[in-house]
Design an enzyme around this catalytic site. Structure first.
Site, PDB file in Angstrom:
ATOM      1  N   CYS A   1      44.880  -1.735 -42.737  1.00 34.41           N
ATOM      2  CA  CYS A   1      46.267  -1.857 -42.277  1.00 34.41           C
ATOM      3  C   CYS A   1      46.697  -0.636 -41.463  1.00 34.41           C
ATOM      4  O   CYS A   1      46.088   0.433 -41.534  1.00 34.41           O
ATOM      5  CB  CYS A   1      47.180  -2.022 -43.492  1.00 34.41           C
ATOM      6  SG  CYS A   1      48.807  -2.696 -43.080  1.00 34.41           S
TER       7      CYS A   1
ATOM      8  N   ASP B   1      51.284  -3.115 -54.751  1.00 29.54           N
ATOM      9  CA  ASP B   1      51.253  -1.761 -54.209  1.00 29.54           C
ATOM     10  C   ASP B   1      51.726  -0.780 -55.284  1.00 29.54           C
ATOM     11  O   ASP B   1      52.154  -1.178 -56.362  1.00 29.54           O
ATOM     12  CB  ASP B   1      52.141  -1.687 -52.965  1.00 29.54           C
ATOM     13  CG  ASP B   1      51.732  -0.589 -51.997  1.00 29.54           C
ATOM     14  OD1 ASP B   1      51.015   0.344 -52.411  1.00 29.54           O
ATOM     15  OD2 ASP B   1      52.141  -0.651 -50.829  1.00 29.54           O
TER      16      ASP B   1
END
Length: 210
Positions: free
Chosen positions: A6, A121
């Site tokens: 990412c 996360d």
């Protein structure tokens, strides 16, 4: 094992992720040192071959013009789902939901449909380099497929996979030489370590990601 790289910002970043064998690449449209404007992202998205998922990363629906992002050829839009509205997407564009770790993680995850892609996360959010509590996340991963994000590096991803057994892993700052600057060598090392860790587990230990 799905591996997502990412926060890509340059053609070199994209080439490194593709050559390393990433299954998905993420382009950030939220406030960040990795943020791209839609037109810059469009040229990078055009470099991504068929079969590699192209993901637009937002923190909230209003953090970027969703209508414009949906014209870029993205396969999925990734947003944080804690107290966030769910956007209406065009057909064929997936919604990837991000939850931050916390004591009530299991309860919040229950509100996300089982068929949806769910990313867990750290408690402080994306790009921080912080990790989630692996014991808690592993309990959730035993109930449904999740992608693990937060604090992963080429040196730590194997241990994280062994402990949590996620369907995928997502990395950004862990493959950077400086904030927002990707390292091709670290990208290759991360993908290699994730693949080897998944292959070392018993057959069937790693579920498929939705």
């Amino acid at each position: 094992m799905r591996v997502k790289i990412c926060g890509l910002r340059t053609a070199l970043d994209v080439r490194a992720a593709i050559e390393a064998g990433a299954d998905a690449v993420g382009f950030v449209f939220a406030k960040s040192v990795r943020r791209l404007d839609p037109e810059s992202a469009r040229s990078l998205i055009g470099l991504v071959p068929s079969g590699v998922l192209k993901v637009g990363v937002m923190r909230a629906v209003d953090s970027a013009p969703l209508e414009e992002l949906l014209t870029l050829g993205l396969d999925a839009i990734q947003i944080e789902r804690d107290d966030r509205p769910v956007p209406d997407l065009i057909p064929g564009t997936r919604l990837w939901s991000v939850l931050r770790d916390g004591e009530d993680l299991d309860l919040r995850a229950a509100a996300i449909p089982p068929a949806s892609t769910l990313i867990i996360d750290s408690a402080v959010g994306g790009g921080s380099g912080r990790s989630a509590e692996f014991h808690r996340v592993a309990i959730l991963a035993g109930k449904r497929p999740i992608i693990l994000a937060g604090g992963l590096t080429p040196d730590t991803v194997a241990s994280a996979i062994a402990r949590v057994r996620p369907c995928g892993v997502d990395v950004s700052s862990g493959v950077e030489s400086a904030p927002g600057i990707k390292s091709p060598g670290l990208i290759h090392a991360f993908v290699r370590a994730a693949r080897e860790a998944a292959a070392a587990l018993p057959q069937g230990a790693i579920p498929s990601c939705p």
